[in-house]
Design a protein around this motif. Structure first.
Motif, short mmCIF file in Angstrom:
data_model
loop_
_atom_site.label_atom_id
_atom_site.label_comp_id
_atom_site.label_asym_id
_atom_site.label_seq_id
_atom_site.Cartn_x
_atom_site.Cartn_y
_atom_site.Cartn_z
N TRP A 1 -4.10 2.43 -3.74
CA TRP A 1 -2.69 2.36 -3.34
C TRP A 1 -2.09 0.97 -3.51
O TRP A 1 -0.88 0.80 -3.44
CB TRP A 1 -2.54 2.74 -1.85
CG TRP A 1 -3.12 4.05 -1.44
CD1 TRP A 1 -3.65 5.03 -2.24
CD2 TRP A 1 -3.21 4.53 -0.09
NE1 TRP A 1 -4.07 6.09 -1.48
CE2 TRP A 1 -3.82 5.82 -0.16
CE3 TRP A 1 -2.86 4.02 1.14
CZ2 TRP A 1 -4.07 6.58 0.99
CZ3 TRP A 1 -3.10 4.78 2.28
CH2 TRP A 1 -3.70 6.04 2.20
N LEU A 2 -2.95 -0.04 -3.73
CA LEU A 2 -2.51 -1.43 -3.63
C LEU A 2 -1.74 -1.90 -4.86
O LEU A 2 -2.21 -1.77 -5.99
CB LEU A 2 -3.72 -2.34 -3.40
CG LEU A 2 -4.40 -2.21 -2.03
CD1 LEU A 2 -5.77 -2.87 -2.05
CD2 LEU A 2 -3.52 -2.84 -0.94
N ALA B 1 0.86 -1.18 0.00
CA ALA B 1 0.00 0.00 0.00
C ALA B 1 0.89 1.23 0.00
O ALA B 1 1.49 1.57 1.02
CB ALA B 1 -0.93 0.01 1.22
N ILE B 2 1.00 1.88 -1.15
CA ILE B 2 1.86 3.05 -1.31
C ILE B 2 1.00 4.26 -1.62
O ILE B 2 0.28 4.29 -2.62
CB ILE B 2 2.89 2.81 -2.43
CG1 ILE B 2 3.83 1.65 -2.07
CG2 ILE B 2 3.70 4.08 -2.70
CD1 ILE B 2 4.80 1.28 -3.18
N PHE C 1 -7.91 -7.37 0.04
CA PHE C 1 -7.19 -6.24 0.62
C PHE C 1 -7.94 -4.93 0.37
O PHE C 1 -7.97 -4.05 1.25
CB PHE C 1 -5.79 -6.14 0.02
CG PHE C 1 -4.90 -7.32 0.27
CD1 PHE C 1 -5.24 -8.32 1.16
CD2 PHE C 1 -3.68 -7.43 -0.39
CE1 PHE C 1 -4.41 -9.41 1.39
CE2 PHE C 1 -2.85 -8.50 -0.18
CZ PHE C 1 -3.21 -9.49 0.71
N ALA C 2 -8.52 -4.79 -0.81
CA ALA C 2 -9.26 -3.57 -1.13
C ALA C 2 -10.44 -3.39 -0.18
O ALA C 2 -10.74 -2.26 0.25
CB ALA C 2 -9.75 -3.62 -2.58
N ASP C 3 -11.11 -4.47 0.16
CA ASP C 3 -12.21 -4.38 1.12
C ASP C 3 -11.70 -4.01 2.51
O ASP C 3 -12.37 -3.30 3.26
CB ASP C 3 -12.97 -5.70 1.17
CG ASP C 3 -13.73 -6.00 -0.12
OD1 ASP C 3 -14.01 -5.04 -0.88
OD2 ASP C 3 -14.01 -7.18 -0.38
N MET C 4 -10.52 -4.52 2.87
CA MET C 4 -9.94 -4.20 4.17
C MET C 4 -9.57 -2.71 4.29
O MET C 4 -9.65 -2.12 5.36
CB MET C 4 -8.66 -5.02 4.40
CG MET C 4 -8.87 -6.51 4.57
SD MET C 4 -7.24 -7.30 4.75
CE MET C 4 -7.69 -9.04 4.66
N LEU C 5 -9.15 -2.11 3.16
CA LEU C 5 -8.69 -0.72 3.19
C LEU C 5 -9.79 0.27 2.85
O LEU C 5 -9.70 1.44 3.23
CB LEU C 5 -7.52 -0.53 2.22
CG LEU C 5 -6.25 -1.34 2.50
CD1 LEU C 5 -5.11 -0.83 1.63
CD2 LEU C 5 -5.85 -1.28 3.96
N GLY C 6 -10.80 -0.17 2.12
CA GLY C 6 -11.87 0.74 1.72
C GLY C 6 -11.55 1.44 0.42
O GLY C 6 -10.40 1.46 -0.05
#
Length: 525
Positions: A409-410, A368-369, A398-403
């Motif tokens: 960023w992924l 995630a940058i 991961f996208a669901d975890m970050l919103g």
């Protein structure tokens, strides 16, 4: 002139901009000695008609774990088990054939597929009271049975939430390893050999073992296993190993040397030969995103947690600066954006205090940058060693975890390349995904459930091929002899059943690997 091997009638993608294509390649003493017209009048001990197949430099896997992969090939595998009941049934079936003192080692464990984590009590029943060690596919967690928990005497560990139910995250797994490890050198050598052969069947001819030491090794003397393979002529791929920072220790240095920790005799990045070299020193800053341990600036969606550090941030910063001062290439595991911040700060301090152009330091994963971090990565000349197959297998989760705000960023591609950041490809095996799968994923950005993730970050097929060839050679410090099919380069090659540049993108991952060559020694699939 008589040489060892000529491959003819091939569609050669040389990855050399000065000569992009060819149809004939000649090999002598493990190196490419000519292309096309340079081979006119030359004879060979072996001539291979490629019948139009595509010949490329062998793929370079810049971040992999062959020890774990090989161990897992003989363990109980939960891959394909879609429920808790099915997983426990598989473990129970294996336990029936094990002695009462045996360990039941389990791989392919993924709570996302099962719907929840297994518990120690469930493993007790499935394993018949035996010691069960179910290692998460990310290697950042494990679930163990009660008999394994009983072997942990550290009350602080036992008080960590989830441990009583058998869940061990990150460094807590050391308390399992302390009971089970070390494996004999010959066993570890066998694991590496078996996993290396599987990698070679995917077109890989060079692997970088991303961590020798701590919970990333199966033996405290695992370098001896790789040396054994070289001595016995059993090394299936070229290897570069990365000692983790915890295996370094205080060394007697002069004040002018500006560093205090190292390996005996001053061993560091660059030591070794054609088949086995010492690579970067690895420092792990944070944990894995699959278990929500990657360190973020803001919490995960629906969670109060923002991940965890592997150690005290100041201690890790010092390890990076000290390693840089000692002349090491540094490989810094940083998945979450806050971990990337720490890596950037440490590398900036290192270069300010001890300027060293061309250090080729690496960020491992860079999961995630943030946009504001990209110019700093470019300014410092940091490479990002990425795992494009995660886009296919995991980034949807991961996208669901970050919103939605942080999902872009992924596992970036285009934005990093456009900024001048060097991207390097890897698989992070034993996680699933071959180089061809990774190449397709960085082009189409499509997950296994059909979700397109970060379409603006897509790159071209040729750029994706460069991640696993020329950029992999560069980050290993071997760009003058690997990563291209060019005169004087090592004859590490892979022969594909189709050209990735011309087949439909959605077919790239399924292109068959027909053969590989390490130093011109052909191995047919």
């Amino acid at each position: 002139m008589h040489i060892d091997l000529i491959i003819e009638q091939a569609d050669v993608l040389t990855m050399d901009p000065s000569r992009p294509s060819a149809s004939r390649v000649g090999v002598l003493a493990g190196r490419v000695v000519g292309l096309d017209e340079e081979l006119d009048g030359v004879t060979a001990e072996q001539t291979v008609d490629a019948q139009g197949a595509t010949l490329l430099p062998g793929f370079i896997d810049a971040h992999t774990h062959l020890q774990f992969t090989g161990q897992g090939m003989s363990a109980v595998d939960l891959a394909g088990q879609g429920s808790v009941e099915a997983a426990l049934g598989t473990i129970a079936a294996a336990a029936q054939h094990a002695g009462p003192e045996a360990w039941i080692e389990v791989v392919g464990y993924d709570q996302r597929v099962l719907g929840r984590h297994l518990t120690a009590q469930e493993l007790d029943r499935a394993g018949g009271g035996r010691r069960v060690w179910a290692r998460h596919i990310s290697s950042h967690a494990a679930v163990v049975s009660t008999s394994v928990l009983d072997g942990i005497t550290d009350r602080a560990v036992l008080a960590i939430p989830g441990v009583a139910e058998g869940l061990l995250l990150e460094s807590a797994q050391e308390h399992v390893r302390a009971q089970r490890i070390p494996y004999p050198v010959q066993d570890v050598a066998g694991f590496v050999e078996r996993a290396g052969r599987a990698a070679r069947a995917e077109g890989i001819t060079f692997c970088m073992e991303a961590g020798n030491g701590g919970f990333l090794s199966l033996s405290g003397i695992d370098l001896a296993s790789y040396i054994t393979l070289v001595e016995q002529g059993r090394m299936p791929v070229r290897m570069q190993v990365m000692p983790t920072s915890d295996v370094l220790h205080p060394v007697a240095t002069n004040a002018q040397d500006t560093f205090s920790r190292g390996l005996d005799l001053g061993l560091r990045t660059g030591f070794g030969g054609d088949l086995l070299t010492l690579g970067a020193q690895k420092v792990m800053l944070d944990g894995g995103m699959m278990v929500q341990a990657a360190r973020l600036t803001e919490p995960y969606v629906g969670s109060g947690g923002a991940g965890r550090w592997q150690d005290d941030p100041e201690a890790m910063r010092h390890a990076i600066v000290d390693g840089h001062a000692a002349g090491w290439q540094m490989a810094v595991h940083a998945i979450g954006d806050l971990a990337v911040d720490l890596a950037i700060e440490a590398f900036r301090e290192a270069q300010q205090r001890h300027p060293r152009p061309g250090a080729r330091h690496r960020i491992e994963h860079g999961g995630a940058i943030r946009p504001d971090q990209i110019p700093a990565l470019a300014e410092l000349g940091l490479a990002v060693v990425t795992q494009p197959s995660f886009i296919y297998d995991s980034v949807s989760d991961f996208a669901d975890m970050l919103g939605p705000d942080r999902a872009p960023w992924l596992y970036r591609g285009r934005s990093l390349l456009d900024a001048g950041v060097r991207l390097v490809g890897s698989t992070d095996r034993p996680l699933p995904g071959s180089p061809l799968r990774a190449i397709q994923s960085f082009v189409d950005r499509t997950s296994k459930n059909g979700r397109v993730l970060g379409a603006d970050e897509a790159i071209t097929v040729r750029e994706a091929l460069e991640l696993f060839t020329v950029h992999g050679a560069w980050v290993a410090g071997l760009e003058n002899c690997l990563g291209r099919v060019s005169r004087g380069y090592l004859a590490d090659l892979c022969l594909l059943g189709a050209n990735p540049l011309t087949v439909p993108t959605e077919q790239i991952a399924e292109i068959p690997v027909l053969a590989t060559a390490v130093g011109g020694e052909l191995a047919w699939s």
